[in-house]
Design an enzyme around this catalytic site. Structure first.
Site, PDB file in Angstrom:
ATOM      1  CG  HIS A  12      36.100   4.709  51.632  1.00  0.00           C
ATOM      2  ND1 HIS A  12      36.196   4.575  50.270  1.00  0.00           N
ATOM      3  CD2 HIS A  12      36.970   5.693  51.965  1.00  0.00           C
ATOM      4  CE1 HIS A  12      37.095   5.431  49.803  1.00  0.00           C
ATOM      5  NE2 HIS A  12      37.578   6.119  50.816  1.00  0.00           N
ATOM      6  CG  HIS A  59      42.816   5.328  50.522  1.00  0.00           C
ATOM      7  ND1 HIS A  59      41.885   4.320  50.360  1.00  0.00           N
ATOM      8  CD2 HIS A  59      42.111   6.468  50.592  1.00  0.00           C
ATOM      9  CE1 HIS A  59      40.663   4.846  50.347  1.00  0.00           C
ATOM     10  NE2 HIS A  59      40.767   6.143  50.480  1.00  0.00           N
ATOM     11  CG  HIS A 193      36.887  13.527  53.251  1.00  0.00           C
ATOM     12  ND1 HIS A 193      36.138  13.057  52.195  1.00  0.00           N
ATOM     13  CD2 HIS A 193      37.923  12.652  53.388  1.00  0.00           C
ATOM     14  CE1 HIS A 193      36.683  11.935  51.734  1.00  0.00           C
ATOM     15  NE2 HIS A 193      37.775  11.679  52.435  1.00  0.00           N
ATOM     16  CD  GLU A 240      37.840   9.087  49.133  1.00  0.00           C
ATOM     17  OE1 GLU A 240      38.929   8.583  49.424  1.00  0.00           O
ATOM     18  OE2 GLU A 240      36.896   9.166  49.956  1.00  0.00           O
TER      19      GLU A 240
HETATM   20  C1  DHB Z   1      39.692   9.728  56.060  1.00  0.00           C
HETATM   21  C2  DHB Z   1      38.644   9.558  55.145  1.00  0.00           C
HETATM   22  C3  DHB Z   1      38.826   8.818  53.998  1.00  0.00           C
HETATM   23  O1  DHB Z   1      37.877   8.629  53.055  1.00  0.00           O
HETATM   24  C4  DHB Z   1      40.027   8.217  53.775  1.00  0.00           C
HETATM   25  O2  DHB Z   1      40.124   7.422  52.698  1.00  0.00           O
HETATM   26  C5  DHB Z   1      41.079   8.387  54.643  1.00  0.00           C
HETATM   27  C6  DHB Z   1      40.904   9.143  55.793  1.00  0.00           C
HETATM   28  C7  DHB Z   1      39.507  10.500  57.305  1.00  0.00           C
HETATM   29  O3  DHB Z   1      38.546  11.246  57.445  1.00  0.00           O
HETATM   30  O4  DHB Z   1      40.305  10.343  58.209  1.00  0.00           O
HETATM   31 FE    FE Z   2      39.140   7.506  51.041  1.00  0.00          FE
END
Ligand code: DHB
Ligand code: FE
Length: 282
Positions: A12, A59, A193, A240
């Site tokens: 997302h 978030h 990530h 996540e």
């Molecule tokens: C990013 C990815 C995410 O899932 C998120 O919630 C906020 C930022 C990103 O890669 O920038």
């Molecule tokens: Fe996220």
């Protein structure tokens, strides 16, 4: 009777929403990513769910460190897009299904999952980006959405196994709802990530591939992993992924993988997407 016909997993990443909102989806950087969702868009147009139970994390948009619900369910009629610092995204207000949401809240709480009931909830990119990926830029979202927010931000999040069990409880609750509804469950976030710290930019394609491989037939491998395993292998925000296990738990028995897509990078994130048909739906 309501039935869960399919599950969908998707990253997302907020930059995906920004690319769509600013008309950049045909730029080479974004074209490959959006093309990975074309099959799913056609499929969605054909199967037309009535309601999506959309599992995502907030978030720090609707919640802050003041109040941190582990699991929260949106029982309102409408959910406005949240202002995440640049104004709300120019996307339609999300329409809920209050009656099914209250049924879920009652059923889950009596089933010993202590949900927080949300009668007001602004929804951020965690919920609206997957809608954009599946439906583009419509005047109104073509599906009702029950937001289900999970704390994956502040330690301690729920365990992966607890998430899977919540999915199973959602399946029991939906099966007990008398109206004939085609319901999907979506799990969002991930894949690997890490946004900050010395490992910022961390991507683990081998782990992501393993996660997608095991999701259908060996979810027990994934729900047996600890928080430390997820952070080490998928990065701190890769946590996540535990939300995809709520989706998988809601699909009874054997499932069929209909579509899969994996792409690196979007922003700092590995993007994963999967569509699973529920075993019962055939
Ligand atoms: C990013 C990815 C995410 O899932 C998120 O919630 C906020 C930022 C990103 O890669 O920038
Ligand atoms: Fe996220």
């Amino acid at each position: 009777m309501a039935r869960i016909t399919a599950g969908l997993g998707s990253s997302h990443v907020p930059a995906i929403g920004a690319a769509q909102d600013s008309g950049r989806i045909n730029e080479p950087y974004w074209r490959r990513l959006f093309s990975g969702y074309e099959w799913s868009r056609r499929w969605m147009d054909a199967v037309k769910p009535d309601v999506v139970i959309l599992v995502y994390n907030d978030h720090a948009s609707a919640f802050s460190l003041d109040i941190i619900p582990t699991f929260a369910i949106g029982c309102a009629e409408k959910f406005p897009p949240a202002d995440e610092g640049w104004g709300p995204r120019p996307v339609p207000t999300v329409n809920g299904h209050a009656e099914l949401a209250w049924h879920l809240a009652e059923s889950l709480i009596l089933d010993e999952f202590d949900m927080t009931i949300m009668n007001r909830l602004d929804v951020d990119h965690g919920l609206t980006v997957p809608l954009s990926l599946m439906f583009g830029q419509p005047e109104a979202w073509p599906v009702k959405v029950i937001p289900l927010a999970v704390n994956v931000i502040q330690y301690p999040p729920p365990t992966a196994h607890r998430c899977y069990r919540l999915g199973q409880a959602i399946a029991r609750a939906v099966a007990a709802y008398p109206e004939d509804l085609n319901v999907q469950v979506w799990g969002t976030g991930g894949m690997s990530h890490q946004l900050t710290g010395t490992r910022a930019g961390f991507i683990n394609t081998a782990f992501d591939t393993m996660f997608l491989d095991k999701l259908s037939d060996e979810p027990e491998v994934l729900y047996s992993l600890s928080h430390e395993d997820y952070v080490r292998e998928a990065g701190s925000e890769g946590m996540e992924l535990i939300m995809w296990l709520i989706m998988r738990g809601a699909l009874e028995g054997r499932v069929r993988e209909l579509h899969r897509f994996y792409h690196v990078p979007a922003s700092n994130t590995a993007v994963g997407h999967i569509v699973l048909a529920s075993g019962r739906a055939g």
